[in-house]
Design an enzyme around this catalytic site. Sequence first.
Site, PDB file in Angstrom:
ATOM      1  N   ASP A 198      -7.350  -5.573  -4.278  1.00  0.00           N
ATOM      2  CA  ASP A 198      -7.481  -4.303  -2.383  1.00  0.00           C
ATOM      3  C   ASP A 198      -9.207  -3.837  -2.569  1.00  0.00           C
ATOM      4  OD1 ASP A 198      -7.395  -4.296   0.160  1.00  0.00           O
ATOM      5  OD2 ASP A 198      -5.945  -3.818   0.244  1.00  0.00           O
ATOM      6  N   HIS A 241      -5.888   2.976  -2.832  1.00  0.00           N
ATOM      7  CA  HIS A 241      -7.164   2.419  -2.468  1.00  0.00           C
ATOM      8  C   HIS A 241      -7.278   2.831  -0.499  1.00  0.00           C
ATOM      9  CE1 HIS A 241      -4.572  -1.081  -2.788  1.00  0.00           C
ATOM     10  NE2 HIS A 241      -5.231  -1.126  -1.816  1.00  0.00           N
ATOM     11  N   ASP A 257       0.663  -0.884   0.156  1.00  0.00           N
ATOM     12  CA  ASP A 257      -0.116  -0.127   0.235  1.00  0.00           C
ATOM     13  C   ASP A 257       0.287   1.275   0.105  1.00  0.00           C
ATOM     14  OD1 ASP A 257      -2.194  -0.959   0.255  1.00  0.00           O
ATOM     15  OD2 ASP A 257      -1.842  -2.147   2.545  1.00  0.00           O
TER      16      ASP A 257
END
EC number: 3.2.1.114
Length: 1173
Positions: free
Chosen positions: A276, A564, A164
Amino acid sequence: MPFSSYIGNSRRSSTGGGTGGWGQSLLPTALSKSKLAINRKPRKRTLVVNFIFANFFVIALTVSLLFFLLTLFHFGVPGPISSRFLTSRSNRIVKPRKNINRRPLNDSNSGAVVDITTKDLYDRIEFLDTDGGPWKQGWRVTYKDDEWEKEKLKIFVVPHSHNDPGWKLTVEEYYQRQSRHILDTIVETLSKDSRRKFIWEEMSYLERWWRDASPNKQEALTKLVKDGQLEIVGGGWVMNDEANSHYFAIIEQIAEGNMWLNDTIGVIPKNSWAIDPFGYSSTMAYLLRRMGFENMLIQRTHYELKKDLAQHKNLEYIWRQSWDAMETTDIFVHMMPFYSYDIPHTCGPEPAICCQFDFARMRGFKYELCPWGKHPVETTLENVQERALKLLDQYRKKSTLYRTNTLLIPLGDDFRYISIDEAEAQFRNYQMLFDHINSNPSLNAEAKFGTLEDYFRTVREEADRVNYSRPGEVGSGQVVGFPSLSGDFFTYADRQQDYWSGYYVSRPFFKAVDRVLEHTLRGAEIMMSFLLGYCHRIQCEKFPTSFTYKLTAARRNLALFQHHDGVTGTAKDYVVQDYGTRMHTSLQDLQIFMSKAIEVLLGIRHEKEKSDQSPSFFEAEQMRSKYDARPVHKPIAAREGNSHTVILFNPSEQTREEVVTVVVNRAEISVLDSNWTCVPSQISPEVQHDDTKLFTGRHRLYWKASIPALGLRTYFIANGNVECEKATPSKLKYASEFDPFPCPPPYSCSKLDNDVTEIRNEHQTLVFDVKNGSLRKIVHRNGSETVVGEEIGMYSSPESGAYLFKPDGEAQPIVQPDGHVVTSEGLLVQEVFSYPKTKWEKSPLSQKTRLYTGGNTLQDQVVEIEYHVELLGNDFDDRELIVRYKTDVDNKKVFYSDLNGFQMSRRETYDKIPLQGNYYPMPSLAFIQGSNGQRFSVHSRQSLGVASLKEGWLEIMLDRRLVRDDGRGLGQGVMDNRAMTVVFHLLAESNISQADPASNTNPRNPSLLSHLIGAHLNYPINTFIAKKPQDISVRVPQYGSFAPLAKPLPCDLHIVNFKVPRPSKYSQQLEEDKPRFALILNRRAWDSAYCHKGRQVNCTSMANEPVNFSDMFKDLAASKVKPTSLNLLQEDMEILGYDDQELPRDSSQPREGRVSISPMEIRAYKLELRPHK
């Protein structure tokens, strides 16, 4: 983000498995060549197929001879054939497309023909959440022992690490602590053994690693990519959110990553990996297809939809756009079947067993042990048989959920493979298990490490050989044997009634900043393009050169926020600050650049000095003091005898006739245009969100401006000896508890005596309830009415969090009688300001509702509402603020919301799912429509959440403040609310035909008027003001205007972006004779039933004829026009799936530069621009 394992007991159900027709291994090696079936194969009836096969050689010989004779007769002896479509994918096999009947381009009833729609799934599924046993959300999967006797099971285990770019740590912290070590580990461990494979997605981390890596490491990684051991999947800057992100930003973030990758390593991704994002948009499938992607993988879809698709072996399908009647948008999709993308939920349906094969959970590593009690152990000669059979059992069970005998097994989790020891544990143990499986022919299976490309290539090859099509299945000519599907996958639920609809609204302040950065970046890109297009190299090439790195940084900061856990508002507080600071820095840089660019474009500055280092004459009219501050209008202090220059930039493709506003300190002022001609103007008092002091003492100055398409126009704000009337003060009326009412000079004030008050223009009258300030109804010019029934309410939501919306009952109204209401009526603007009374000492909301009377402007058609929201303080803990329009439209609880600002999706409110499951993303537009054709639309300039919970209702959530974590890994609530402004444009339209929203399930398009209103809201005029006043007696310099287009573009054609993709390599590209500019166009599809209004508003042409680049620009010559993909890397249109009739003619033809674009399509072109000689 990681998930805790989902454990449960349940009941049993099963499906059978399919068999194939061949047995030998077809697993490709790293050196295998792709066999890519991209285009359509004609579907034949069985009898025709049998006849052809029986007479194949005779038919082929006859056709070949006839073709040869015809060719010889018409053309003589043919010369060598050359292709203008050059691509790095020379091994692609392009097959002819089948003919498909066209449908009317703007017919709202046309749409795709598919096997499955997500609406059909929602209609059919009962949403009972039945317990499925070890696979809690499914059933007890079984299989027959002889299922793989005729064809062995081919298993690809795909190692991956989900990184991430910001979540619980900032992107730089993650890089330093984890991601750089992961990439080092990948390079080292894969280099040891050519059988090992890996995939990587996020270019933000790879680019950062590349800057730090030694030449040897860079070379080693490049070799792994070229050899097929390491595949770059997706290759965007981030793995973007698909609910809140606008399609402009999605294109930007993928292009930024893909272009860096191609420039640096020389590859272009063709497989997308999105494990994700919290739900999936069909817009993403379209954009990927038009970038040359061939396959997609997705994970987070509603667990009940997964179960239904798995039961029917439809987890792999062809995703087709709902508006695509010609099947040009088809892309192959693999949906993962289980709860999560971690290892316990990817090897098979029983997580307790799969967890035993996550060898990083062995004791001695940092990861948590398996929560089911049985833990992984080292594979040895003694236990390999037992372990391999147990693992193969899971593989076989998982394979029964799919049609083919090719199986994908992801092997990874968040930030995995961080050390050599961890990676070796996985590779070593799995290789031993593979060796055992592969050395036992009786198991009828072959397993190995693979990439996505290995998997998808093998699936396609198998589908070519084995007919998996079902009777009556529409499927696709692109990849046979799979169903076709249209629709999107919102709203996502991962278990029980936990619907992920909260993140549509979380941190709305930064969702709004995201859009401001988008339109500012787009404006800067356009200005940069004109600078480099118009300027002679020696004269002003230096000007933008040192800015290019800031332009690249702005692209990347916008791209980073599309992650995201960025635009979703689902990161830790200080990570949100990091995102916000990056965006704020780029906003400032872009505004400074634009303020200098206008000087060059208007001919104000031509010094030979390096002008990007000298101060600008202008500054942006709206500025932010810091990353989390609302924009503030810089007031113009128009002293006696002075004038201030105002420059307006129009980012639209059409001329803008619009009422504009600035803030001034004095009321006695006049407005003049660039010719010093008087312009009628109005002043109104500036109001604020403060019930103790409603007026700031400053004034809003309004006038009607006319700005050429993509151009600039100059106006002057003067105070003194000019032969113009002063700005006309508006007249105020009030209903307030203030006694006396603080009437600001020079305005006249009177009291509102009735229970209702009205404001009006020539198109509509708005009726308000004086007691609470709410908008009751809209009365149209023909006397018809639209009930609006505006209501402000709040949910009490003690279980909601950053991701989840879990309200405790319905929202309750919060407005009480006897707040402050002030109306302002003027020459150009009519406004009602309402500061409602609530049970709290300070209201969480106030609003301004406006009508414009500019005359023949788009603004005249809309109702503009500004909601000032301050959900601050503990009084609002666990509250979610909404506005609800309770109209009289009989919409049957059907409504339409947009997907990424690109297309509309039909939504239906279902009683069988909870309230939170009936909320959907609203990036920019939602509307409801009645059986009589009446339509009520709400345009927004930021992403929010929307629902239609009862007949005629349209409800939009504005902000949310939540104390608790919702158990999805973030570890906190959302308490960092900021004061903000949400702006809506309301539009009530009457249809000329009737349409029942309940019975018509095809997609609906906005009207042309609605499209233009949305564009004006999301791409506002940029206003710049002079830093210093000038003496009013000196009427120089006359800056005039800048009008770069020869004429406005057609009303249904939108410039998505006009940019120089590689500004830092601009001069180098000139030497290489490459086109340096890129123009991305979108042709809007609009509902023709509403066309009559749109054509009345400065709309002189439509894009029915081809667009001609050669005469688009006034003083620039366009040349070397080449169609390209949306990531600006592919030039083979067949790869992108475009319809044959859209393909441009060869550049040798006289029609060079003329292109046709079908409605809904986004097309990109590379071109060169030079000033006319």
